[in-house]
Motif scaffolding. Structure first.
Motif, PDB file in Angstrom:
ATOM      1  N   ASP A   1       2.937   5.678  11.451  1.00  8.31           N
ATOM      2  CA  ASP A   1       2.079   6.847  11.254  1.00  8.31           C
ATOM      3  C   ASP A   1       0.756   6.513  10.573  1.00  8.31           C
ATOM      4  O   ASP A   1      -0.138   7.363  10.509  1.00  8.31           O
ATOM      5  N   PHE A   2       0.626   5.291  10.057  1.00  9.15           N
ATOM      6  CA  PHE A   2      -0.568   4.926   9.297  1.00  9.15           C
ATOM      7  C   PHE A   2      -1.357   3.791   9.947  1.00  9.15           C
ATOM      8  O   PHE A   2      -2.263   3.238   9.335  1.00  9.15           O
ATOM      9  N   ARG A   3      -1.034   3.460  11.173  1.00 10.24           N
ATOM     10  CA  ARG A   3      -1.784   2.415  11.875  1.00 10.24           C
ATOM     11  C   ARG A   3      -3.151   2.942  12.292  1.00 10.24           C
ATOM     12  O   ARG A   3      -3.322   4.128  12.541  1.00 10.24           O
TER      13      ARG A   3
ATOM     14  N   ASP B   1       1.078   5.606  -0.125  1.00  6.80           N
ATOM     15  CA  ASP B   1       0.410   6.882   0.110  1.00  6.80           C
ATOM     16  C   ASP B   1       1.395   7.997  -0.207  1.00  6.80           C
ATOM     17  O   ASP B   1       2.491   8.035   0.368  1.00  6.80           O
ATOM     18  N   ASP B   2       1.014   8.857  -1.125  1.00  2.75           N
ATOM     19  CA  ASP B   2       1.844  10.003  -1.494  1.00  2.75           C
ATOM     20  C   ASP B   2       3.276   9.578  -1.837  1.00  2.75           C
ATOM     21  O   ASP B   2       4.250  10.179  -1.392  1.00  2.75           O
TER      22      ASP B   2
ATOM     23  N   VAL C   1      -5.285   0.604   6.702  1.00  2.00           N
ATOM     24  CA  VAL C   1      -4.263   0.047   5.808  1.00  2.00           C
ATOM     25  C   VAL C   1      -4.216  -1.472   5.930  1.00  2.00           C
ATOM     26  O   VAL C   1      -4.198  -2.187   4.921  1.00  2.00           O
TER      27      VAL C   1
ATOM     28  N   LYS D   1      -5.742   3.174  10.450  1.00  2.00           N
ATOM     29  CA  LYS D   1      -6.330   4.003   9.390  1.00  2.00           C
ATOM     30  C   LYS D   1      -6.839   3.154   8.233  1.00  2.00           C
ATOM     31  O   LYS D   1      -7.018   3.661   7.131  1.00  2.00           O
TER      32      LYS D   1
ATOM     33  N   ILE E   1       3.520   2.479   2.757  1.00  2.00           N
ATOM     34  CA  ILE E   1       3.056   2.607   4.138  1.00  2.00           C
ATOM     35  C   ILE E   1       2.653   1.271   4.744  1.00  2.00           C
ATOM     36  O   ILE E   1       2.392   1.191   5.941  1.00  2.00           O
TER      37      ILE E   1
ATOM     38  N   THR F   1       0.856  -1.185   0.000  1.00  2.00           N
ATOM     39  CA  THR F   1       0.000   0.000   0.000  1.00  2.00           C
ATOM     40  C   THR F   1       0.892   1.235   0.000  1.00  2.00           C
ATOM     41  O   THR F   1       1.853   1.315   0.764  1.00  2.00           O
TER      42      THR F   1
ATOM     43  N   ILE G   1       2.998  -2.266   8.921  1.00  2.00           N
ATOM     44  CA  ILE G   1       2.330  -0.993   8.657  1.00  2.00           C
ATOM     45  C   ILE G   1       3.198   0.114   9.253  1.00  2.00           C
ATOM     46  O   ILE G   1       3.613   0.027  10.413  1.00  2.00           O
ATOM     47  N   HIS G   2       3.440   1.148   8.479  1.00  2.00           N
ATOM     48  CA  HIS G   2       4.195   2.290   8.972  1.00  2.00           C
ATOM     49  C   HIS G   2       3.484   2.834  10.211  1.00  2.00           C
ATOM     50  O   HIS G   2       2.259   2.986  10.218  1.00  2.00           O
TER      51      HIS G   2
END
Length: 163
Positions: free
Chosen positions: A94-96, A64-65, A100, A98, A69, A62, A91-92
């Motif tokens: 900062d993206f938990r 993002d920008d 993903v 959310k 992530i 996945t 999962i990164h």
């Protein structure tokens, strides 16, 4: 060609380090960071293609920008019944929480169903409450099994019927 092999080797080294402790949050985050370091050096499209080439269609990523992530690496076990096995998820940080992980699992489940799998399976260590809560929320069945990973190595086994 040599650059692609070096990228695959570096990714493989990071993933190999993570395999033994697939639910260690710090290690998962490190694998995501390592993949992103190689992505910045070699381009996102190339790194995704390298992951796909090295691990096949059951490597889900996945983005993002322009940043990777999350990833889910799995395989299909053909015996005793065709089962999609979630091997490693990262999962990164900062993206938990959310969506993903859900997106990755849904994508993996779809690929497994298309390949003729009848169920999905994943494991974790007892006490991994994050994994336990995630799988229960996604409708997975849960069993704790003694000696699953060898003598005195208890594991939590998640299964979900898909076929």
């Amino acid at each position: 060609m040599h650059d692609a092999l070096r990228r695959q080797d570096a990714i493989g080294d990071a993933l190999q380090d993570a395999r033994g402790t697939s639910h260690d949050d710090d290690l998962q985050a490190e694998v995501v960071r390592e993949v992103n370091v190689h992505r910045r050096a070699h381009g996102l499209a190339e790194i995704v293609l390298d992951l796909r080439e090295a691990l096949g269609e059951l490597a889900h990523v996945t983005v993002d920008d322009g940043q990777i992530i999350g990833f889910l690496l799995g395989f299909i076990a053909h015996e005793p019944e065709k089962t999609g096995y979630v091997h490693l998820v990262g999962i990164h940080p900062d993206f938990r929480r959310k969506g993903v992980g859900r997106k990755l699992y849904d994508s993996f489940a779809k690929a497994c169903a298309t390949a003729g799998c009848i169920r999905l399976k994943a494991i974790t260590t007892p006490g991994n409450e994050v994994s336990l809560r995630f799988h229960i929320a996604q409708g997975w069945d849960v069993k704790e099994l003694d000696d699953y990973a060898g003598p005195a190595r208890r594991r939590v086994v998640f299964t979900k019927e898909i076929g």
